[in-house]
Design a protein around this motif. Structure first.
Motif, mmCIF file in Angstrom:
data_model
loop_
_atom_site.group_PDB
_atom_site.id
_atom_site.type_symbol
_atom_site.label_atom_id
_atom_site.label_comp_id
_atom_site.label_asym_id
_atom_site.label_seq_id
_atom_site.Cartn_x
_atom_site.Cartn_y
_atom_site.Cartn_z
ATOM 1 N N PHE A 148 -59.510 -23.997 -0.695
ATOM 2 C CA PHE A 148 -60.256 -24.468 -1.865
ATOM 3 C C PHE A 148 -61.375 -23.500 -2.220
ATOM 4 C CE2 PHE A 148 -58.708 -28.007 0.670
ATOM 5 C CZ PHE A 148 -57.843 -28.580 -0.251
ATOM 6 N N PRO A 149 -61.766 -23.484 -3.500
ATOM 7 C CA PRO A 149 -62.902 -22.635 -3.879
ATOM 8 C C PRO A 149 -64.216 -23.231 -3.369
ATOM 9 C CG PRO A 149 -62.145 -23.915 -5.774
ATOM 10 C CD PRO A 149 -61.191 -24.214 -4.644
ATOM 11 N N HIS A 150 -65.181 -22.377 -3.089
ATOM 12 C CA HIS A 150 -66.511 -22.831 -2.659
ATOM 13 C C HIS A 150 -67.595 -22.089 -3.429
ATOM 14 C CE1 HIS A 150 -64.522 -24.814 0.678
ATOM 15 N NE2 HIS A 150 -63.944 -23.670 1.011
ATOM 16 N N PRO A 151 -68.443 -22.813 -4.174
ATOM 17 C CA PRO A 151 -69.620 -22.172 -4.773
ATOM 18 C C PRO A 151 -70.705 -22.039 -3.690
ATOM 19 C CG PRO A 151 -69.371 -24.451 -5.568
ATOM 20 C CD PRO A 151 -68.299 -24.223 -4.554
ATOM 21 N N HIS A 178 -75.322 -23.178 1.846
ATOM 22 C CA HIS A 178 -74.257 -24.184 1.852
ATOM 23 C C HIS A 178 -73.298 -24.024 0.696
ATOM 24 C CE1 HIS A 178 -76.220 -26.714 -1.332
ATOM 25 N NE2 HIS A 178 -77.355 -26.319 -0.780
ATOM 26 N N CYS A 179 -72.169 -24.721 0.810
ATOM 27 C CA CYS A 179 -71.258 -24.844 -0.314
ATOM 28 C C CYS A 179 -71.861 -25.875 -1.262
ATOM 29 C CB CYS A 179 -69.886 -25.308 0.147
ATOM 30 S SG CYS A 179 -68.815 -25.654 -1.271
ATOM 31 N N HIS A 180 -71.853 -25.586 -2.571
ATOM 32 C CA HIS A 180 -72.462 -26.511 -3.538
ATOM 33 C C HIS A 180 -71.456 -27.475 -4.161
ATOM 34 C CE1 HIS A 180 -75.856 -27.991 -5.764
ATOM 35 N NE2 HIS A 180 -76.624 -26.987 -5.384
ATOM 36 N N ASN A 181 -70.187 -27.429 -3.717
ATOM 37 C CA ASN A 181 -69.285 -28.532 -4.051
ATOM 38 C C ASN A 181 -69.899 -29.733 -3.322
ATOM 39 O OD1 ASN A 181 -67.237 -30.544 -3.682
ATOM 40 N ND2 ASN A 181 -65.646 -29.003 -4.027
ATOM 41 N N LEU A 182 -70.341 -30.735 -4.076
ATOM 42 C CA LEU A 182 -71.159 -31.791 -3.468
ATOM 43 C C LEU A 182 -70.409 -32.575 -2.396
ATOM 44 C CD1 LEU A 182 -73.021 -33.099 -6.660
ATOM 45 C CD2 LEU A 182 -73.700 -31.256 -5.093
ATOM 46 N N VAL A 183 -69.087 -32.636 -2.535
ATOM 47 C CA VAL A 183 -68.285 -33.328 -1.519
ATOM 48 C C VAL A 183 -68.288 -32.512 -0.224
ATOM 49 C CG1 VAL A 183 -65.972 -34.164 -0.941
ATOM 50 C CG2 VAL A 183 -66.844 -34.438 -3.279
ATOM 51 N N HIS A 184 -68.089 -31.208 -0.362
ATOM 52 C CA HIS A 184 -68.090 -30.338 0.824
ATOM 53 C C HIS A 184 -69.472 -30.311 1.478
ATOM 54 C CE1 HIS A 184 -64.500 -27.796 -0.925
ATOM 55 N NE2 HIS A 184 -64.200 -29.069 -0.738
ATOM 56 N N GLU A 185 -70.487 -30.213 0.636
ATOM 57 C CA GLU A 185 -71.871 -30.166 1.149
ATOM 58 C C GLU A 185 -72.174 -31.426 1.967
ATOM 59 O OE1 GLU A 185 -74.795 -29.533 -1.941
ATOM 60 O OE2 GLU A 185 -76.434 -30.282 -0.709
ATOM 61 N N GLY A 215 -70.838 -31.568 5.341
ATOM 62 C CA GLY A 215 -71.418 -30.682 6.352
ATOM 63 C C GLY A 215 -71.097 -29.204 6.220
ATOM 64 N N MET A 216 -70.619 -28.761 5.039
ATOM 65 C CA MET A 216 -70.373 -27.324 4.848
ATOM 66 C C MET A 216 -71.717 -26.673 4.479
ATOM 67 S SD MET A 216 -67.372 -25.527 2.616
ATOM 68 C CE MET A 216 -66.101 -24.874 3.704
ATOM 69 N N MET A 217 -72.586 -26.615 5.475
ATOM 70 C CA MET A 217 -73.984 -26.231 5.252
ATOM 71 C C MET A 217 -74.553 -25.751 6.577
ATOM 72 S SD MET A 217 -76.827 -28.478 3.229
ATOM 73 C CE MET A 217 -76.963 -29.963 4.193
HETATM 74 CU CU CU Z 1 -66.819 -25.928 -0.655
#
Ligand code: CU
Ligand code: C2O
Ligand code: CU
Length: 484
Positions: free
Chosen positions: A408-411, A466-473, A476-478
């Motif tokens: 998946f893409p990650h901002p 962190h990743c700014h996809n709010l679901v990923h963030e 714990g993608m941070m």
């Molecule tokens: Cu992400």
């Protein structure tokens, strides 16, 4: 400043605006709601922001419960000058913890909105920080642990505009000719409530709505003069990448990105923005007849997923709703209601900008973004509030290299710095015009590696990447990093 480049680019922009006149849309504006312009507050004189839940218009039924700052559908717009001190008092009247983060600004640790600073119901948090960043389009939003998605989707966000003399000297369109918009895609229940409840596949790819909102207004439209406008756009979606363009295909003039003005304006026919990214554009309606309209759209593009077969299409196939990633969306309609004739905005050279110098880099760090066993991780780890993941020397310049090994893409967003994107390998393999200048968020597609240079010289303390996809963030993608 290379004056020659500048002249070439602005000439291209003018050609583009003639194209805009060629095919105005005649589509009716009847289904659009007037874009709400939040009140403006000047935090240099001490302001108070009250986080609270209240009912807002969503275009369906009796509307839905928002969580926001103040009485509107999103927070007030904060305007401050570089060099001024912001004094902001946050009062939490939500029935859950919250804290505010000033996205893009370099502020002291205690003002940065780290989730460990979240306050409970009825509590206050006092912010005081000097604004040291360049004039530009920033934003603020809540940042509590695990609850950023549900809060921001419901309105815990606002515009934060920084001004300075350098930018004022350019005499850009302002006042009613400056439109700033927080773009969101929301999913509404049949009763009009704002839903945010990521299901299994959405916990992987993200959460997508199907109703465009601008500053909390559903399917917004705005009446404009036949003149040049400054359009500031912030992608505040939970997970959507927006490919911002005009329905006529006309070019726009990109003047700034996350960290303020570009070294020179550039003509673009679209700008891709991941969550958290900003574009500052000049859009020219001059010569358009009263009654004609143009739609600001997010154009369709192939969803940037790897190896997931039809997953990217699930949302679009009615498995939970929402327009799928890469699906087309009508963001904001401009309707010319008044014809005016006035002198054209004449471009003057943009101020020089100093970018972090990779030749000065003390070291390079690698960060791998992965998804395994239904988890989103950075270097194999999920966020832990009190674990320090990296420590950087105060005053140093470093190269951070982000690699996307996931599907998946990650901002990717860094707090406390404005970085320079040096290169992108793999995937799209290029740096786009909207990725020049100073950035705090960069879109990383599957298979890509991007290298950025940053100088950590603003404040010592504990900050986040962190990743700014709010679901990923929220999953714990941070990670924490310290500047010491
Ligand atoms: Cu992400
Ligand atoms: Cu918009 Cu941690 O940030
Ligand atoms: Cu931030």
């Amino acid at each position: 400043m290379q004056r020659r480049d500048f002249v070439g680019l602005s000439a291209a922009a003018l050609v583009g605006s003639r194209h805009l006149l060629a095919q105005p849309s005649t589509r009716s504006a009847a289904t659009r709601t007037a874009l709400w312009r939040p009140p403006e507050l000047r935090p240099a004189t001490a302001i108070s922001l009250r986080a609270n839940a209240h009912r807002v218009h969503t275009g369906v039924g009796n509307g839905g419960m928002a969580m926001t700052l103040g009485d509107g559908a999103v927070g007030p717009t904060l305007r401050i000058r570089r060099g001024e001190r912001a004094r902001i008092s946050l009062l939490n009247e939500l029935d859950e913890p919250t804290i505010l983060h000033w996205h893009g600004l370099r502020v002291p640790e205690e003002a940065d909105g780290h989730p460990r600073l979240a306050i409970g119901t009825g509590q206050r948090y006092e912010y005081g920080f000097d604004v040291m960043d360049r004039a530009g389009t920033y934003w603020y939003h809540s940042h509590p642990h695990h609850r950023t998605g549900p809060q921001v989707v419901r309105g815990m966000a606002g515009l934060l505009i920084v001004e300075d003399e350098e930018e004022e000297a350019l005499d850009l369109p302002r006042g009613a000719r400056e439109v700033a918009v927080l773009i969101q895609d929301r999913r509404l229940t049949a009763e009009g409530e704002i839903s945010f409840d990521p299901q299994m596949h959405e916990r992987m790819e993200g959460f997508f709505g199907d109703v465009p909102f601008g500053n909390g207004t559903p399917s917004p439209g705005i009446a404009v003069d036949s003149a040049m406008y400054r359009l500031r756009i912030v992608n505040v979606t939970a997970s959507r990448i927006t490919r911002v363009a005009l329905s006529t295909g006309a070019t726009m003039t990109l003047i700034g990105v996350d960290g303020g003005l570009l070294p020179a304006p550039v003509a673009v026919d679209h700008v891709d923005l991941g969550t958290g990214e900003r574009a500052d554009l000049l859009v020219d309606f001059s010569g358009m007849a009263a009654g004609s309209s143009v739609m600001l759209k997010s154009l369709a593009f192939p969803p940037p997923y790897r190896g997931m077969g039809g997953m990217g299409g699930m949302g679009g196939m009615g498995m939970g709703g929402g327009t799928r990633q890469g699906g087309e969306m009508d963001l904001l309609e401009f309707t010319v209601t008044r014809e005016v004739r006035e002198r054209r905005w004449t471009p003057t050279p943009f101020p020089a900008i100093s970018l972090p110098d990779p030749a000065q880099a003390a070291r390079t760090r690698e960060f791998r973004f992965q998804n395994m066993r239904m988890q989103h991780t950075i270097n194999g780890r999920q966020f832990e509030m009190d674990r320090m993941d990296e420590t950087v020397r105060f005053g140093s310049t470093e190269i951070w290299r982000f690699t996307n090994e996931s599907n998946f893409p990650h901002p990717v967003h860094m707090h406390e710095v404005q970085f320079r994107i040096l290169e992108r390998r793999g995937g799209r393999g290029a740096i786009f015009p909207w990725e020049r200048g100073l950035k705090d968020t960069a879109l990383l597609y599957p298979g890509e590696t991007i290298s950025v240079a940053a100088t950590f010289d603003a404040h010592r303390g504990r900050f986040l990447m962190h990743c700014h996809n709010l679901v990923h963030e929220d999953m714990g993608m941070m990670m924490n990093y310290a500047i010491e």
